[in-house]
Design a protein around this motif. Sequence first.
Motif, PDB file in Angstrom:
ATOM      1  N   ARG A 238       1.746  -3.650   6.538  1.00 15.00           N
ATOM      2  CA  ARG A 238       0.970  -2.853   5.595  1.00 15.00           C
ATOM      3  C   ARG A 238       0.165  -1.777   6.325  1.00 15.00           C
ATOM      4  O   ARG A 238       0.083  -0.625   5.891  1.00 15.00           O
ATOM      5  N   GLY A 239      -0.437  -2.188   7.459  1.00 12.26           N
ATOM      6  CA  GLY A 239      -1.173  -1.189   8.231  1.00 12.26           C
ATOM      7  C   GLY A 239      -0.268  -0.089   8.747  1.00 12.26           C
ATOM      8  O   GLY A 239      -0.642   1.094   8.775  1.00 12.26           O
ATOM      9  N   LEU A 240       0.949  -0.477   9.195  1.00 10.06           N
ATOM     10  CA  LEU A 240       1.897   0.523   9.682  1.00 10.06           C
ATOM     11  C   LEU A 240       2.296   1.480   8.566  1.00 10.06           C
ATOM     12  O   LEU A 240       2.387   2.708   8.766  1.00 10.06           O
ATOM     13  N   MET A 241       2.536   0.953   7.361  1.00 11.25           N
ATOM     14  CA  MET A 241       2.903   1.805   6.231  1.00 11.25           C
ATOM     15  C   MET A 241       1.773   2.761   5.875  1.00 11.25           C
ATOM     16  O   MET A 241       2.004   3.933   5.561  1.00 11.25           O
ATOM     17  N   VAL A 242       0.533   2.241   5.967  1.00 17.33           N
ATOM     18  CA  VAL A 242      -0.600   3.116   5.654  1.00 17.33           C
ATOM     19  C   VAL A 242      -0.722   4.214   6.692  1.00 17.33           C
ATOM     20  O   VAL A 242      -0.946   5.394   6.368  1.00 17.33           O
ATOM     21  N   ARG A 243      -0.560   3.877   7.974  1.00 18.39           N
ATOM     22  CA  ARG A 243      -0.712   4.880   9.025  1.00 18.39           C
ATOM     23  C   ARG A 243       0.411   5.906   9.000  1.00 18.39           C
ATOM     24  O   ARG A 243       0.190   7.092   9.256  1.00 18.39           O
ATOM     25  N   ARG A 244       1.634   5.438   8.701  1.00 17.65           N
ATOM     26  CA  ARG A 244       2.781   6.350   8.696  1.00 17.65           C
ATOM     27  C   ARG A 244       3.035   7.004   7.327  1.00 17.65           C
ATOM     28  O   ARG A 244       3.850   7.919   7.218  1.00 17.65           O
ATOM     29  N   GLY A 247       6.731   4.341   1.978  1.00 20.62           N
ATOM     30  CA  GLY A 247       6.804   3.574   0.744  1.00 20.62           C
ATOM     31  C   GLY A 247       5.783   4.029  -0.285  1.00 20.62           C
ATOM     32  O   GLY A 247       5.712   5.202  -0.665  1.00 20.62           O
ATOM     33  N   ALA A 248       5.012   3.081  -0.735  1.00 24.48           N
ATOM     34  CA  ALA A 248       4.023   3.365  -1.778  1.00 24.48           C
ATOM     35  C   ALA A 248       2.866   4.202  -1.273  1.00 24.48           C
ATOM     36  O   ALA A 248       2.015   4.622  -2.069  1.00 24.48           O
ATOM     37  N   PHE A 249       2.813   4.467   0.026  1.00 27.86           N
ATOM     38  CA  PHE A 249       1.701   5.233   0.591  1.00 27.86           C
ATOM     39  C   PHE A 249       2.133   6.621   1.051  1.00 27.86           C
ATOM     40  O   PHE A 249       1.534   7.204   1.958  1.00 27.86           O
TER      41      PHE A 249
END
Length: 265
Positions: A238-244, A247-249
Amino acid sequence: MLEFQRAKLLRDRKLLSDIIRATVVEMAETGGWRCLRQAIISLQQRAEQSTVLQQDHDRLRIVRAAVTNELKSKQKQNAKELRLCDMHITFLKDKKEDDIKNAELRLVYAEKWLNAQAEVLEMQHRAPRATRPSATNETRVHRELSRAYDLQVEEREKAVEYWRVKYSDDTSSINMRLAVKCEQLRVAVARREELQKLYNLHEGEMRSWLTFKRERAARLEREERVRRAATTLQAWWRGLMVRRGLGAFKHLRSAKKTPNKMKKK
């Protein structure tokens, strides 16, 4: 003495002839006289040794004379002391014999004096003989003794009866307590056998229950470990998705790029 001097002269003559012959031969061969010098040195050493030996001999003779005189004086002194000791021993022996005789005489005198004093005292304090006891006194004494013996016998009989009764009571009481204890022991043994049978019956169930508990604890621990690992992995992802901005971010990534474009304009 003459034979000794003659032999000495012959030895000296032979030695001198040998030295002269060796010196002549050496002079004829080498032209030197080393052998003569060595002979002279040897003779000088022998003369010195003879002088030293003579001095030692004189000194030892003087010492021997002194030691001899001292030994003679010691012998005289020892003989004198020995005579004095013999006289003293004789005197002591005589004194010992005199003391023994005097002691024997005094002992005899003291014994006779004591015997005489004892006879005097016995004569002074001689008491008349006691009168013969009467028959009445004898009868009374016999009666009192019989009564005392009867009392003692009666006391012994009472004591024997008391202890016999006490023994019977104690033995009966002990037998009763022993019977009660035996019954309690029998009941306890029966109860123990019953519980042992029950334990044997439930032993398999207890073993199964313990195995189930161990397996359940292991399973719960494994599930907890998997859950923690999944939570950790999910948080990392989840942290990786937020930083990069995956997906939903994705909107976060476009929101980050918009201010940069405005700055360029």
